[in-house]
Scaffold this motif. Structure first.
Motif, mmCIF file in Angstrom:
data_model
loop_
_atom_site.group_PDB
_atom_site.id
_atom_site.type_symbol
_atom_site.label_atom_id
_atom_site.label_comp_id
_atom_site.label_asym_id
_atom_site.label_seq_id
_atom_site.Cartn_x
_atom_site.Cartn_y
_atom_site.Cartn_z
ATOM 1 N N LYS A 355 0.865 -1.104 -0.068
ATOM 2 C CA LYS A 355 -0.023 -0.008 0.138
ATOM 3 C C LYS A 355 0.722 1.224 0.091
ATOM 4 O O LYS A 355 1.815 1.666 0.858
ATOM 5 N N ASN A 356 0.718 2.047 -1.129
ATOM 6 C CA ASN A 356 1.493 3.170 -1.266
ATOM 7 C C ASN A 356 0.880 4.283 -2.012
ATOM 8 O O ASN A 356 -0.388 4.034 -2.492
ATOM 9 N N ILE A 357 1.515 5.424 -2.506
ATOM 10 C CA ILE A 357 0.943 6.345 -3.207
ATOM 11 C C ILE A 357 0.521 5.807 -4.618
ATOM 12 O O ILE A 357 -0.467 6.319 -5.213
ATOM 13 N N PHE A 358 1.113 4.702 -5.095
ATOM 14 C CA PHE A 358 0.626 4.303 -6.229
ATOM 15 C C PHE A 358 -0.550 3.204 -6.310
ATOM 16 O O PHE A 358 -0.782 2.551 -7.518
ATOM 17 N N THR A 359 -1.046 2.932 -5.144
ATOM 18 C CA THR A 359 -1.812 2.037 -4.820
ATOM 19 C C THR A 359 -3.465 2.868 -4.998
ATOM 20 O O THR A 359 -3.726 3.813 -4.750
ATOM 21 N N SER A 360 -4.247 1.983 -5.736
ATOM 22 C CA SER A 360 -5.432 2.654 -6.385
ATOM 23 C C SER A 360 -6.182 2.582 -5.041
ATOM 24 O O SER A 360 -6.614 1.522 -4.219
ATOM 25 N N THR A 361 -6.939 3.775 -4.562
ATOM 26 C CA THR A 361 -7.529 3.820 -3.275
ATOM 27 C C THR A 361 -8.789 4.802 -3.694
ATOM 28 O O THR A 361 -8.993 5.605 -4.379
ATOM 29 N N HIS A 362 -9.864 4.263 -3.076
ATOM 30 C CA HIS A 362 -11.344 4.721 -3.328
ATOM 31 C C HIS A 362 -11.973 4.759 -1.648
ATOM 32 O O HIS A 362 -12.364 3.827 -1.410
ATOM 33 N N GLY A 367 -10.202 10.359 1.523
ATOM 34 C CA GLY A 367 -9.148 10.591 2.558
ATOM 35 C C GLY A 367 -7.756 10.278 2.206
ATOM 36 O O GLY A 367 -6.921 10.455 2.965
ATOM 37 N N SER A 368 -7.394 10.330 0.886
ATOM 38 C CA SER A 368 -5.941 10.171 0.506
ATOM 39 C C SER A 368 -5.163 11.427 0.628
ATOM 40 O O SER A 368 -5.783 12.502 0.593
ATOM 41 N N ASP A 369 -3.804 11.271 0.784
ATOM 42 C CA ASP A 369 -3.095 12.463 0.954
ATOM 43 C C ASP A 369 -2.735 13.341 -0.358
ATOM 44 O O ASP A 369 -1.972 12.835 -1.251
ATOM 45 N N LEU A 370 -3.598 14.253 -0.655
ATOM 46 C CA LEU A 370 -3.691 15.087 -1.802
ATOM 47 C C LEU A 370 -2.384 16.107 -1.742
ATOM 48 O O LEU A 370 -2.097 16.592 -2.901
#
Length: 479
Positions: A355-362, A367-370
């Motif tokens: 899990k990192n910034i390149f992981t698809s998250t929804h 809540g992702s770090d924009l």
């Protein structure tokens, strides 16, 4: 009312009397020079100035230079009063040059430019950071800026005596005003015939420190002007500068180029050719540095500077390929499309491994770090693929050969880390399949095999239909 010449003559005689006798102390000289400074605020007095007053100011500055050098070398005496006198002389000379080319020429002819540069060099090399030193330094630079304005002879004199040492001292100085005024003088004197001097390896440090200083003082407009109106006209110089910069300073340079590219004013044929050369160079930089973006996947490396450079390079390539004036040269840039697809593949893989910034998250709360540097990176990779394939059959076929279509489809889900990913994926598929039956067939076969998510295709406005036993990809929206 006394005529302008009478005022100047009276002030000159008072100043001459001090210079000859020196009986009233240095503060008296400061006061007498100040009278001339005030007179030179008026155009009628500037226009009536005689050469002899500038010759007298040269003598006073020469004496001040000697006293400052002598007193600065001993710990038991201070040059403060002589610094004040130098400052007032600079103010006086600064005023005399305003909209008065005759005085600019006279100042150059009597040797005041050379003496001023010598004095400023002494000030720049001193470890004394008192306010008196700084004020004298600043006023000296302001005078050089005024005497150089619109006067090629003065510009040449300053360049010959100040380059590169004095400019380096200004650009690396801790005082923002010194850096700003020094860059003003540098910009004014940096005409086309001087650019070759910057490309000499021994002098390249001046150009490099312009970027470093701008990174430190981003409100210094003269530093920005040097880059925008001088450096960006010379792609070969730009390459040398880029190679010598830190990663942090490279980000600053790329952002300045982005500002130039984003300027929608009409470009001349020459300017367009220059920007296309810069675009090709940035493509090469992206290709050589692209894997550094993977460093941003680490939990403690969200601002790792080499990775940020890659992000900014991708941003500017996307911007350039959005403009038809730059698109063609980048569509044919050797290796660029291959590199972009491979980078998308690598970041997609890294995102699946942990899990990192390149992981698809929804998440419903977004809540992702924009603020993370790599937010939007995969979306921009797909955007660049879309741009490079726009109306270009060779690049459409290249994506087929690289097996890039399944990769794009696998990256088209809603992803908080990549805003507008769906839109760019749709645009990419549109550009890849337009007038290209083979690429259309790839997507249709993937859907039939269950390897392409029908809902994802639907979100992109696409669907697969069967006609005469043949699967056809069509748009439910107008393509």
């Amino acid at each position: 009312m006394a005529a302008p010449m009478e005022h100047l003559t009276a002030a000159y005689r008072l100043l001459e009397a001090w210079e000859i006798g020196c009986t009233d102390g240095v503060q008296s000289a400061v006061d007498r020079v100040r009278r001339v400074t005030e007179l030179f605020k008026e155009a009628e007095h500037r226009e009536n100035a005689d050469e002899k007053i500038f010759t007298l100011l040269l003598k006073i500055l020469s004496r001040a230079l000697g006293e400052i050098q002598a007193k600065s070398s001993t710990s038991d005496s201070s040059p403060e009063c002589w610094l004040d006198l130098s400052t007032e002389c600079f103010r006086c000379l600064r005023n005399s040059c305003v909209q008065c080319s005759r005085n600019q020429n006279t100042i150059g002819n009597v040797g005041l430019i050379e003496e001023t540069v010598s004095l400023i060099k002494v000030l720049s090399s001193s470890s004394n950071c008192s306010e008196s030193f700084l004020v004298a330094f600043r006023c000296g630079l302001q005078f050089l800026g005024n005497v150089a304005g619109g006067n090629q002879g003065s510009q040449n004199r300053i360049w010959n005596h100040a380059f590169p040492q004095l400019f380096l001292s200004c650009l690396t100085h801790e005082d923002e005003k010194v850096a700003t005024y020094g860059s003003m003088v540098l910009f004014t004197c940096m005409r086309e015939d001087k650019m070759a001097d910057l490309m000499v390896s021994a002098n390249l440090e001046v150009a490099v420190n312009v970027i470093t200083a701008y990174n430190k003082w981003p409100n210094a407009e003269w530093l920005q002007l040097i880059v925008m109106d001088r450096f960006l006209r010379y792609p070969e110089l730009l390459k040398q500068i880029y190679a010598s910069l830190s990663h942090s300073d490279r980000v600053v340079l790329i952002e300045l180029i982005m500002a130039k590219v984003s300027d929608k004013s009409l470009l001349s044929v020459e300017e367009l050719a220059i920007l296309q050369k810069i675009a090709e160079f940035l493509s090469e930089c992206f290709q050589s540095q692209c894997k550094a973006v993977l460093k941003l996947a680490g939990p403690t490396h969200c601002d790792e500077q080499e990775g940020v450079v890659v992000v900014r390079l991708l941003d500017i390539l996307c911007e350039m390929t959005s403009d038809s004036e730059h698109l063609t040269c980048l569509q044919s840039s050797p290796g660029l499309l291959d590199t972009v697809v491979e980078t998308l593949r690598l970041t997609h893989l890294v995102g699946k491994q942990s899990k990192n910034i390149f992981t698809s998250t929804h998440t419903a709360s977004l809540g992702s770090d924009l603020t993370h540097a790599a937010v939007g990176f995969k979306a921009h990779l797909i955007r660049l693929i879309a741009n490079l394939c726009y109306g270009n059959k060779d690049n459409q076929d290249k994506i087929y050969e690289l097996d890039g279509i399944p990769l794009i489809l696998d990256n088209c889900s809603i992803d908080d880390n990549n805003p507008f990913l769906n839109q760019w994926a749709f645009y990419a598929i549109r550009n890849l399949t337009k007038n290209n039956e083979r690429n259309q067939g790839v997507i249709a076969n993937l859907e039939r095999q269950g390897l392409a998510d029908a809902s994802a295709l639907a979100r992109m406005g696409l669907e697969v239909e069967e006609h005469d036993g043949k699967l056809v990809l069509r748009s439910v929206k107008k393509m």
